[in-house]
Motif scaffolding. Structure first.
Motif, PDB file in Angstrom:
ATOM      1  N   ASP A   1       0.777  -1.529   0.242  1.00 34.57           N
ATOM      2  CA  ASP A   1       0.017  -0.272  -0.171  1.00 34.57           C
ATOM      3  C   ASP A   1       1.083   1.344  -0.509  1.00 34.57           C
ATOM      4  OD1 ASP A   1      -2.124  -1.612   0.318  1.00 34.57           O
ATOM      5  OD2 ASP A   1      -2.459  -1.874   2.069  1.00 34.57           O
ATOM      6  N   ALA A   2       1.701   1.261   1.061  1.00 33.24           N
ATOM      7  CA  ALA A   2       2.241   2.321   0.896  1.00 33.24           C
ATOM      8  C   ALA A   2       3.482   2.586  -0.654  1.00 33.24           C
ATOM      9  CB  ALA A   2       3.932   2.518   1.327  1.00 33.24           C
ATOM     10  N   PHE A   3       3.770   1.841  -0.884  1.00 37.08           N
ATOM     11  CA  PHE A   3       4.448   1.732  -2.693  1.00 37.08           C
ATOM     12  C   PHE A   3       3.677   2.150  -3.390  1.00 37.08           C
ATOM     13  CE2 PHE A   3       5.200  -0.790  -6.645  1.00 37.08           C
ATOM     14  CZ  PHE A   3       6.206   0.219  -7.480  1.00 37.08           C
ATOM     15  N   MET A   4       2.599   1.981  -3.869  1.00 38.20           N
ATOM     16  CA  MET A   4       0.811   2.190  -4.645  1.00 38.20           C
ATOM     17  C   MET A   4       0.999   4.118  -4.462  1.00 38.20           C
ATOM     18  SD  MET A   4       0.590  -0.006  -6.653  1.00 38.20           S
ATOM     19  CE  MET A   4      -0.823   0.120  -7.507  1.00 38.20           C
ATOM     20  N   LYS A   5       1.589   4.041  -3.123  1.00 38.87           N
ATOM     21  CA  LYS A   5       1.086   5.155  -2.639  1.00 38.87           C
ATOM     22  C   LYS A   5       2.141   6.387  -2.788  1.00 38.87           C
ATOM     23  CE  LYS A   5      -3.565   4.538   0.579  1.00 38.87           C
ATOM     24  NZ  LYS A   5      -3.146   3.810   1.561  1.00 38.87           N
ATOM     25  N   ASP A   6       3.527   5.971  -3.520  1.00 44.78           N
ATOM     26  CA  ASP A   6       4.919   6.824  -3.044  1.00 44.78           C
ATOM     27  C   ASP A   6       4.612   8.155  -3.379  1.00 44.78           C
ATOM     28  OD1 ASP A   6       7.378   6.891  -3.754  1.00 44.78           O
ATOM     29  OD2 ASP A   6       8.558   6.159  -2.117  1.00 44.78           O
ATOM     30  N   GLY A   7       4.906   9.307  -2.906  1.00 44.18           N
ATOM     31  CA  GLY A   7       4.735   9.805  -3.950  1.00 44.18           C
ATOM     32  C   GLY A   7       5.762  10.568  -5.181  1.00 44.18           C
ATOM     33  N   ARG A   8       6.859   9.712  -4.907  1.00 47.23           N
ATOM     34  CA  ARG A   8       7.586   9.775  -6.581  1.00 47.23           C
ATOM     35  C   ARG A   8       7.283   8.652  -6.785  1.00 47.23           C
ATOM     36  NH1 ARG A   8      12.297   6.975  -2.362  1.00 47.23           N
ATOM     37  NH2 ARG A   8      10.527   6.824  -1.722  1.00 47.23           N
ATOM     38  N   ARG A   9       6.202   7.581  -7.338  1.00 48.24           N
ATOM     39  CA  ARG A   9       6.007   6.587  -7.806  1.00 48.24           C
ATOM     40  C   ARG A   9       4.542   8.044  -8.774  1.00 48.24           C
ATOM     41  NH1 ARG A   9       1.613   4.022  -7.774  1.00 48.24           N
ATOM     42  NH2 ARG A   9       1.491   2.451  -9.187  1.00 48.24           N
TER      43      ARG A   9
END
Length: 97
Positions: A65-73
């Motif tokens: 979930d954190a990866f999907m929401k990562d601002g850089r991504r």
């Protein structure tokens, strides 16, 4: 609980290399979220086949979930939209075989 995924990616016409470059950028963020690339393979995209196949693993759902929401991504969304035509994502169970 571990989250294991199979990701199939299709590039927009003529954008296979650009899609791979985009994926290089976002996959580099996995480790910060308890994730890792188990295997990454490129195909030819011919006859409806995907251009890239990834097996990805996260230590848990929170990391995914954190990866999907990562601002850089998220900031790379325009690059993704310009290069990726389709993504299919499947939960899987990885085996040692």
């Amino acid at each position: 609980m571990t989250v294991q995924l199979c990701v199939l990616l299709w590039a927009r016409p003529g954008a296979a290399e650009a899609m791979a470059a985009y994926e290089d950028k976002v996959l580099a963020l996995l480790g910060e979220h308890g994730g890792r690339v188990v295997q990454r393979a490129r195909a030819d995209g011919a006859d409806g086949r995907p251009d890239e196949i990834q097996l990805i693993e996260f230590a848990g759902q929170d990391g995914y979930d954190a990866f999907m929401k990562d601002g850089r991504r998220v900031a790379l969304a325009d690059e993704r939209d310009a290069t990726v035509a389709r993504t299919d994502l499947y939960p899987v169970t990885l085996s040692g075989a």
